[in-house]
Design a protein around this motif. Structure first.
Motif, short mmCIF file in Angstrom:
data_model
loop_
_atom_site.label_atom_id
_atom_site.label_comp_id
_atom_site.label_asym_id
_atom_site.label_seq_id
_atom_site.Cartn_x
_atom_site.Cartn_y
_atom_site.Cartn_z
N UNK A 1 0.84 -1.21 0.00
CA UNK A 1 0.00 0.00 0.00
C UNK A 1 0.87 1.25 0.00
N UNK A 2 0.34 2.35 -0.51
CA UNK A 2 1.09 3.59 -0.55
C UNK A 2 0.20 4.75 -0.14
N UNK A 3 0.84 5.82 0.29
CA UNK A 3 0.12 7.04 0.61
C UNK A 3 -0.17 7.77 -0.70
N UNK A 4 -1.42 8.17 -0.94
CA UNK A 4 -1.73 8.86 -2.20
C UNK A 4 -0.84 10.08 -2.45
N UNK A 5 -0.38 10.72 -1.37
CA UNK A 5 0.49 11.88 -1.56
C UNK A 5 1.85 11.47 -2.12
#
Length: 239
Positions: free
Chosen positions: A108-112
């Motif tokens: 998973x990743x941070x959208x930012x």
């Protein structure tokens, strides 16, 4: 909203419908126009109907996977590719780069963080189409077209390069017969704001050597300088 956001068209290919919707909404709020599809067939249809500035491509897809789609795309296009995957190990990233991806983001990743990668890729693409006074770099029977971003052989055959490969070869050609360190080459490919990845340069150098036919030459064009970096060993003429 910055200059890279205005008017940029993004094609998102991911089989997770929830993630497609979330990213489409988020990136839309940032000023991007997003076309979101779930597989390779839909991706091909979208690309037939319009042009895009960036492809965000999931590695694990039904039917053709992201690696196959990226490899086939590279045969005819230098469209920047940001690859997404649920697996974050180094081998996957190396394989993705081998297939021609320009950047790689594990889930998973941070959208930012995704937004930062997108801005960086689009900024680099813009810099390398407008930043050089010369339009062509000619060396050893090859011609690197800086405007169209392709490599032309002496036989007239065009070789498509990924955006990262193009920037790497441009940096080597603009500094011919001068050693460039991996850090200098990493800056040319990714910019200051990209996370370092030790094998990126080595993987892309290997791809460029195969494209330039170095494996069949007695005197290679791209020379490894032990503990220092790489150097393009030939005369380069800017036109």
């Amino acid at each position: 909203m910055d200059g890279q956001s205005m008017g940029a068209l993004i094609l998102l290919v991911d089989d997770d419908a929830v993630l497609r919707a979330l990213l489409s909404d988020y990136l839309g709020e940032q000023g991007y126009t997003v076309t979101a599809v779930g597989d390779g067939m839909a991706m091909h249809r979208a690309m037939e109907q319009g042009q895009f500035d960036l492809l965000i491509l999931d590695l694990m897809l039904p039917g053709e996977d992201g690696l196959t789609l990226c490899r086939n795309l590279r045969a005819s296009s230098n469209l920047p590719v940001l690859m997404l995957t649920a697996r974050g190990d180094e081998l996957d990233r190396i394989i993705g780069l081998e297939m021609g991806a320009d950047d790689y983001l594990p889930k998973p990743f941070n959208p930012r963080e995704l937004l930062a990668r997108i801005k960086s890729i689009l900024r680099r693409a813009a810099d390398h189409t407008t930043g050089s006074k010369a339009t062509r770099l000619c060396f050893a029977g090859w011609e690197l077209d800086l405007a169209a971003q392709y490599l032309l052989g002496a036989d007239g055959v065009v070789t498509s390069l990924s955006a990262g490969e193009f920037r790497l070869l441009q940096a080597l050609a603009e500094n011919a017969n001068r050693v460039l360190s991996r850090d200098q080459l990493m800056d040319a490919i990714n910019g200051k704001d990209a996370a370092p990845f030790d094998r990126t340069i080595d993987v892309m150098i290997g791809r460029l050597r195969r494209r330039l036919g170095d494996e069949a030459r007695e005197q290679v064009l791209i020379k490894t300088i032990r503990s220092s970096g790489y150097m393009l060993v030939c005369k380069v003429e800017a036109r």
